[in-house]
Design a protein around this motif. Structure first.
Motif, PDB file in Angstrom:
ATOM      1  N   LEU A  55       0.830  -1.207   0.000  1.00 31.23           N
ATOM      2  CA  LEU A  55       0.000   0.000   0.000  1.00 31.23           C
ATOM      3  C   LEU A  55       0.861   1.253   0.000  1.00 31.23           C
ATOM      4  CD1 LEU A  55      -2.666   1.619   0.421  1.00 31.23           C
ATOM      5  CD2 LEU A  55      -2.349   1.233   2.883  1.00 31.23           C
ATOM      6  N   GLU A  56       1.788   1.343   0.929  1.00 29.53           N
ATOM      7  CA  GLU A  56       2.606   2.553   1.047  1.00 29.53           C
ATOM      8  C   GLU A  56       3.444   2.779  -0.206  1.00 29.53           C
ATOM      9  OE1 GLU A  56       2.369   4.788   3.334  1.00 29.53           O
ATOM     10  OE2 GLU A  56       0.904   3.630   4.488  1.00 29.53           O
ATOM     11  N   THR A  57       3.910   1.702  -0.811  1.00 19.30           N
ATOM     12  CA  THR A  57       4.736   1.838  -2.010  1.00 19.30           C
ATOM     13  C   THR A  57       3.902   2.304  -3.192  1.00 19.30           C
ATOM     14  OG1 THR A  57       6.068  -0.009  -1.169  1.00 19.30           O
ATOM     15  CG2 THR A  57       6.468   0.686  -3.432  1.00 19.30           C
ATOM     16  N   PHE A  58       2.719   1.733  -3.344  1.00 19.13           N
ATOM     17  CA  PHE A  58       1.833   2.174  -4.428  1.00 19.13           C
ATOM     18  C   PHE A  58       1.501   3.655  -4.290  1.00 19.13           C
ATOM     19  CE2 PHE A  58       1.353  -1.886  -6.237  1.00 19.13           C
ATOM     20  CZ  PHE A  58       0.464  -1.846  -7.308  1.00 19.13           C
ATOM     21  N   VAL A  59       1.181   4.087  -3.086  1.00 19.42           N
ATOM     22  CA  VAL A  59       0.839   5.497  -2.870  1.00 19.42           C
ATOM     23  C   VAL A  59       2.038   6.380  -3.190  1.00 19.42           C
ATOM     24  CG1 VAL A  59       0.221   7.191  -1.106  1.00 19.42           C
ATOM     25  CG2 VAL A  59      -0.971   4.989  -1.193  1.00 19.42           C
ATOM     26  N   HIS A  60       3.219   5.966  -2.764  1.00 22.13           N
ATOM     27  CA  HIS A  60       4.443   6.740  -2.989  1.00 22.13           C
ATOM     28  C   HIS A  60       4.723   6.902  -4.481  1.00 22.13           C
ATOM     29  CE1 HIS A  60       8.471   8.242  -1.922  1.00 22.13           C
ATOM     30  NE2 HIS A  60       8.937   7.487  -2.899  1.00 22.13           N
ATOM     31  N   VAL A  61       4.633   5.807  -5.231  1.00 18.87           N
ATOM     32  CA  VAL A  61       4.921   5.858  -6.660  1.00 18.87           C
ATOM     33  C   VAL A  61       3.806   6.594  -7.406  1.00 18.87           C
ATOM     34  CG1 VAL A  61       5.286   4.464  -8.743  1.00 18.87           C
ATOM     35  CG2 VAL A  61       6.340   3.774  -6.573  1.00 18.87           C
ATOM     36  N   ASP A  62       2.578   6.451  -6.934  1.00 14.36           N
ATOM     37  CA  ASP A  62       1.462   7.099  -7.619  1.00 14.36           C
ATOM     38  C   ASP A  62       1.523   8.623  -7.516  1.00 14.36           C
ATOM     39  OD1 ASP A  62      -0.982   6.921  -9.166  1.00 14.36           O
ATOM     40  OD2 ASP A  62      -2.024   7.608  -7.363  1.00 14.36           O
ATOM     41  N   LEU A  63       2.233   9.142  -6.544  1.00 18.23           N
ATOM     42  CA  LEU A  63       2.425  10.591  -6.501  1.00 18.23           C
ATOM     43  C   LEU A  63       3.201  11.084  -7.722  1.00 18.23           C
ATOM     44  CD1 LEU A  63       3.228  11.105  -2.710  1.00 18.23           C
ATOM     45  CD2 LEU A  63       1.117  11.694  -3.911  1.00 18.23           C
ATOM     46  N   LEU A  64       3.911  10.181  -8.391  1.00 21.50           N
ATOM     47  CA  LEU A  64       4.618  10.512  -9.623  1.00 21.50           C
ATOM     48  C   LEU A  64       3.779  10.192 -10.863  1.00 21.50           C
ATOM     49  CD1 LEU A  64       8.155   9.123  -8.716  1.00 21.50           C
ATOM     50  CD2 LEU A  64       7.334  11.476  -8.518  1.00 21.50           C
ATOM     51  N   LEU A  65       2.995   9.121 -10.792  1.00 22.60           N
ATOM     52  CA  LEU A  65       2.221   8.701 -11.961  1.00 22.60           C
ATOM     53  C   LEU A  65       0.871   9.407 -12.049  1.00 22.60           C
ATOM     54  CD1 LEU A  65       2.959   4.867 -11.850  1.00 22.60           C
ATOM     55  CD2 LEU A  65       4.023   6.595 -13.322  1.00 22.60           C
TER      56      LEU A  65
END
Length: 208
Positions: free
Chosen positions: A187-197
């Motif tokens: 979850l935390e990784t998806f949210v982190h990367v999605d701030l870029l995507l």
């Protein structure tokens, strides 16, 4: 750290990204990802455009560009060959009614490669985005864990090297399928990367 995008190297802390006349949705989305990646690396980014867009940029999770001339732009993003420009061909075909499905479809190919928005490509992007959101909503019910830093770094490095959005998405796919990484870390990784995507993968949290 320097952000490298193709032949361009953004070394100044203040970066001016300009969209050339005739740019469609795809150059707009690519410029937005470039802005997000540069800002994470502590650049101050100014996004300007000479183009008029067929839709509200905010619908596509894009901060509206300023309407200014290019002047001395650090990166010129053009849909047609131009001296010193980052060439991002315009999309063909009609966008999906869901702007973020269209955004994902535009990011599923390298920015240099032409993209056709067909019913098939849009359906595939819609399925992928729905899967991401469903998984994120499921993981949000699990105990919290720190993000998986190797996956986050791998996605960030792909984007910083040459705006390799397909590889960043592939990192998320591998992460989602891992049986070793806890759901809270996913979850935390998806949210982190999605701030870029900029795909709003958290949209389904709390809706189950």
């Amino acid at each position: 750290m320097t952000l490298h995008v193709g032949p361009h190297a953004l070394t100044s802390r203040a970066v001016h990204v300009h969209l050339a006349p005739g740019a469609g949705l795809r150059p707009l989305v690519v410029a937005d990802v470039l802005r997000r990646v540069a800002e994470r690396r502590r650049h101050r980014v100014r996004l300007t455009a000479a183009a008029r867009f067929p839709a509200d940029p905010a619908d596509y999770n894009v901060r509206a560009p300023e309407s200014l001339a290019p002047d001395t732009a650090d990166v010129l993003i053009s849909p047609a060959p131009a001296p010193g420009a980052l060439l991002v061909p315009n999309e063909t075909g009609a966008p999906d009614p869901d702007p973020l499905v269209t955004r994902l479809a535009l990011l599923e190919a390298p920015y240099r490669v032409p993209v056709a928005l067909t019913p098939e490509t849009l359906r595939s992007a819609a399925d992928r985005l729905a899967r991401y959101r469903r998984l994120v909503a499921e993981w949000a019910t699990s105990p919290g864990r720190p993000m998986h830093r190797p996956s986050a770094a791998e996605a960030e490095d792909a984007l910083a090297a040459d705006l390799d959005t397909p590889e960043a998405l592939a990192v998320l796919d591998r992460l989602a399928g891992s049986g070793e990484i806890p759901p809270g870390a996913k979850l935390e990784t998806f949210v982190h990367v999605d701030l870029l995507l900029g795909l709003d993968v958290v949209a389904a949290i709390g809706t189950a």
